[in-house]
Design a protein around this motif. Structure first.
Motif, short mmCIF file in Angstrom:
data_model
loop_
_atom_site.label_atom_id
_atom_site.label_comp_id
_atom_site.label_asym_id
_atom_site.label_seq_id
_atom_site.Cartn_x
_atom_site.Cartn_y
_atom_site.Cartn_z
N GLY A 1 67.86 30.90 86.80
CA GLY A 1 67.89 29.45 86.74
C GLY A 1 67.22 28.88 85.51
N ASN A 2 67.01 29.73 84.52
CA ASN A 2 66.34 29.33 83.27
C ASN A 2 67.39 28.74 82.32
N ARG A 3 67.46 27.42 82.25
CA ARG A 3 68.52 26.76 81.49
C ARG A 3 68.42 27.03 79.99
N THR A 4 67.24 26.96 79.42
CA THR A 4 67.11 27.14 77.97
C THR A 4 67.46 28.57 77.56
N GLU A 5 67.01 29.55 78.33
CA GLU A 5 67.34 30.93 78.02
C GLU A 5 68.82 31.19 78.24
N ALA A 6 69.38 30.59 79.29
CA ALA A 6 70.80 30.76 79.58
C ALA A 6 71.67 30.14 78.49
N GLY B 1 71.00 29.86 75.26
CA GLY B 1 71.01 30.78 74.11
C GLY B 1 71.84 32.02 74.39
N ALA B 2 71.68 32.58 75.58
CA ALA B 2 72.43 33.79 75.95
C ALA B 2 73.92 33.48 76.07
N TYR B 3 74.25 32.28 76.53
CA TYR B 3 75.66 31.87 76.66
C TYR B 3 76.33 31.85 75.29
N LYS B 4 75.66 31.26 74.30
CA LYS B 4 76.23 31.17 72.96
C LYS B 4 76.48 32.56 72.38
N VAL B 5 75.52 33.46 72.58
CA VAL B 5 75.66 34.83 72.07
C VAL B 5 76.80 35.54 72.80
N ALA B 6 76.88 35.38 74.12
CA ALA B 6 77.90 36.06 74.91
C ALA B 6 79.30 35.58 74.54
N VAL B 7 79.46 34.28 74.35
CA VAL B 7 80.77 33.74 73.97
C VAL B 7 81.19 34.27 72.60
N LYS B 8 80.22 34.35 71.70
CA LYS B 8 80.53 34.88 70.36
C LYS B 8 80.96 36.35 70.46
N LYS B 9 80.27 37.13 71.29
CA LYS B 9 80.62 38.54 71.44
C LYS B 9 82.00 38.70 72.08
N ALA C 1 75.38 41.51 76.22
CA ALA C 1 75.27 40.06 76.05
C ALA C 1 75.64 39.34 77.34
N ILE C 2 76.68 39.81 78.02
CA ILE C 2 77.09 39.19 79.27
C ILE C 2 76.03 39.40 80.35
N LYS C 3 75.46 40.59 80.41
CA LYS C 3 74.42 40.87 81.40
C LYS C 3 73.18 40.02 81.15
N LYS C 4 72.84 39.82 79.88
CA LYS C 4 71.68 39.00 79.55
C LYS C 4 71.90 37.56 80.01
#
Length: 66
Positions: free
Chosen positions: A21-26, A28-36, A10-13
């Motif tokens: 620099g993809n804000r929308t993808e980042a 979503g990935a940020y929310k998942v990484a913080v949850k993990k 999750a952190i690597k993603k």
């Protein structure tokens, strides 16, 4: 998959999305990484201060993306 492996994935993603620099993808990935990260603390995989440090670093990276 082990909890530590999903945490690292999750952190690597998030890191990859932030590097592009993809804000929308980042976002979503940020929310998942913080949850993990939070789940890893609950399971005793990470210390709470380490988790806070990682979340803070990810937040700073996310905010640097336009």
């Amino acid at each position: 998959m082990r909890a530590s492996a999903t945490l690292i994935a999750a952190i690597k993603k998030f890191e990859a999305a932030a590097a592009e620099g993809n804000r929308t993808e980042a976002d979503g990935a940020y929310k998942v990484a913080v949850k993990k990260v939070d789940q890893a603390v609950a399971k005793g995989i990470l210390h709470k201060n380490t988790a806070a440090h990682r979340k803070s670093a990810m937040t700073l990276k996310l905010n640097q993306i336009g």
